[in-house]
Design an enzyme around this catalytic site. Structure first.
Site, PDB file in Angstrom:
ATOM      1  CG  HIS A  57     -17.144  47.439  40.514  1.00 37.56           C
ATOM      2  ND1 HIS A  57     -16.219  46.668  41.161  1.00 37.56           N
ATOM      3  CD2 HIS A  57     -18.071  46.590  40.012  1.00 37.56           C
ATOM      4  CE1 HIS A  57     -16.564  45.375  41.043  1.00 37.56           C
ATOM      5  NE2 HIS A  57     -17.683  45.311  40.360  1.00 37.56           N
ATOM      6  CG  HIS A 216     -16.369  40.936  41.275  1.00 44.45           C
ATOM      7  ND1 HIS A 216     -15.829  40.759  40.025  1.00 44.45           N
ATOM      8  CD2 HIS A 216     -17.412  41.772  41.135  1.00 44.45           C
ATOM      9  CE1 HIS A 216     -16.523  41.471  39.152  1.00 44.45           C
ATOM     10  NE2 HIS A 216     -17.480  42.092  39.797  1.00 44.45           N
TER      11      HIS A 216
END
Lengths: 328, 328
Positions: A57, A216
């Site tokens: 991320h 995700h």
């Protein structure tokens, strides 16, 4: 799968080593257990902010370690929670005697491991859970809503308040207020590819996108035909305004966040669309942020976040910050 | 083709409108003709720096407009040179009476149009051409080498010197010295897709990459099987060290630049590899920059630039800068 790496097994370590070298003087990186702290940690008398979560991320969270934001970040393997021992080590490294606030995105693994760490660590430890994703009420990765891009805003605003000396209870309340006043929803145009897996997490046809995607690659609200930027902004901003119950005339921070594979040319175009839609709702955009902040590896797509800027939040947003990924 | 946009025809205008709104107070954006200036332009008595080129390389150049860097940027359509009238209008808007320095990447269209603008514009106008790409000696888009990511470094270092009051001749000489002391080479893992074209510029098999790629998808040195980050760094850094004739012990700035579709996790890993390779050559990395600065739409890939930091260049690099994409 093609990635700029030597192997999936060494990518995270090498990336952190690179991060450490590129930002020496600003951060200290430990590799065993893995965590990143401000180079000047611990700061005596200041509440320390610690965040973390699976890697993939970036720049979240290591890119937000520094003056005015996080004291430490614990990166797990890609899309995998950091372990309690990492988190405990980070807490101990940055605890300046005024307590530690954990900022945790609401995913089952993160919640469990940060909770365990909070129990093991000595001293006062409190937690703020972020769950700003309005797309779905529960997901494959979380009980309740997912924590996504508003986590960056929580870290910035609470970080500024910690820097000026607010105490642990006040910071926890502030973080919860920022989170409660925030809503986010994202779209994916392509899947991400987890390095160790080597193939896309999901398939999207050439004319499809996923509305409400998780960071995700978890499913969102629905698979739809590709939409225009205006239609995407209209759906997302509408959903967030309704969820956060933003009234006409209220001031917000508007974040258009890239998922990692979408260029700035498109992100600023989407920002323009989101801004016009905010206008349609009578919501006043008082602060803005456009770029890649809470990403999902190489996914093409973006999320839009609105955060209510009541009280001192705009001033705390404006306060100086010096990290690898956010600086003013 | 999937892009976050309303249509290829409106993408650039909408993106610039978004850029303008997100950075109001910092920049002023004109849409007809199209150019971006510092909000406080013209700065009386200061040499004005003007750059520009085709869009699709964001944040270059509009993201570098502001204190300590560019006074104006002229974005053309995607991968298309800005027109002379745009450039003339930008020159006139920022000319503070001390002359104007054009920073132009060496592509046929850009060279021709900036030259024409320099002839039309009144007042003293000089030009620095950047041509740092060591991959090929001539290309489909340029006579001689292409100007790529070192352009960002030229703009930063010359921008700092202009801010402190250096005159036009000194700034031109400095820009040429920074360019001469710089070398870059890039790799593509995927093609970019030009919005108005709608299909990838070139095809790459799942196990192939292009070594020496240009920032418009022009061919590089050769099509090769996918290489590791270490092997890529070794080839590129080796080529640059040889080309720039970097001697053992010399100090450099190391820039690892993403092409737009590659996440930071990989860029920092490649930076780690490049740093180790610099060590093998005895070259001392004194300054670093990692991120998306000179991109090629949604292309996955990266370039590595080394710039010799002799004389005052490190101090000028460190000098304050306040732009949308670079700030310290």
């Amino acid at each position: 799968m093609k990635k700029l790496m030597n192997s999936p097994d060494t990518l995270l370590t090498e990336s952190l080593r690179g991060f450490s070298a590129a930002h020496s003087g600003l951060v200290t990186v430990r590799l065993d257990p893995m965590f990143v702290t401000r180079a000047d940690a611990p700061r005596k008398g200041k509440v320390a902010l610690v965040s973390g979560g699976g890697s993939g991320h970036e720049p979240m969270h290591a890119g937000f370690v520094g003056m005015g934001m996080l004291d430490a970040a614990c990166p797990g393997q890609v899309f995998t929670s950091p372990t309690p021992d990492q988190i405990v080590a980070a807490i101990e490294a940055v605890d300046g005697g005024a307590g530690v606030l954990l900022i945790v995105k609401n995913y089952a693994g993160d919640v469990m491991n940060f909770e365990m760490a909070a129990e093991i660590a000595e001293g006062a430890v409190e937690t703020v859970l972020t769950n700003d994703d309005v797309a779905v009420e529960a997901s494959t990765h979380s009980q309740g809503r997912r924590g996504v891009a508003a986590t960056v805003i929580v870290e910035k605003i609470v970080g500024a308040a910690a820097e000026r000396g607010d105490d642990l209870a006040a910071l926890k309340a502030l973080g919860e207020a920022v989170n409660a006043g925030s809503g986010t929803m994202g779209v994916a145009l392509t899947s991400c590819t987890v390095p160790a897996v080597g193939r896309p997490t999901f398939d999207l046809a050439e004319d499809e996108m996923e509305m409400g995607i998780g960071i995700h690659g978890e499913p969102g609200r629905r698979r739809v035909a590709m939409m225009t930027a205006d239609a995407i902004a209209k759906e997302i901003v509408g959903a967030v305004v309704e969820d956060v119950k933003l009234a006409k005339g209220e001031e917000v921070l508007l974040l258009v966040n890239g998922m990692g594979g979408t260029p700035l040319l498109e992100l600023y175009g989407l920002y323009d669309a989101a801004l016009r839609t905010c206008g349609d709702h009578g919501v006043a955009v008082a602060r803005s942020l456009v770029g890649n902040y809470c990403t999902s590896l190489d996914m093409a797509g973006a999320s839009i976040t609105l955060t209510r800027l009541d009280g001192e939040k705009a001033a705390l947003w404006d306060a100086p910050v010096h990290t690898a990924a956010m600086r003013w």
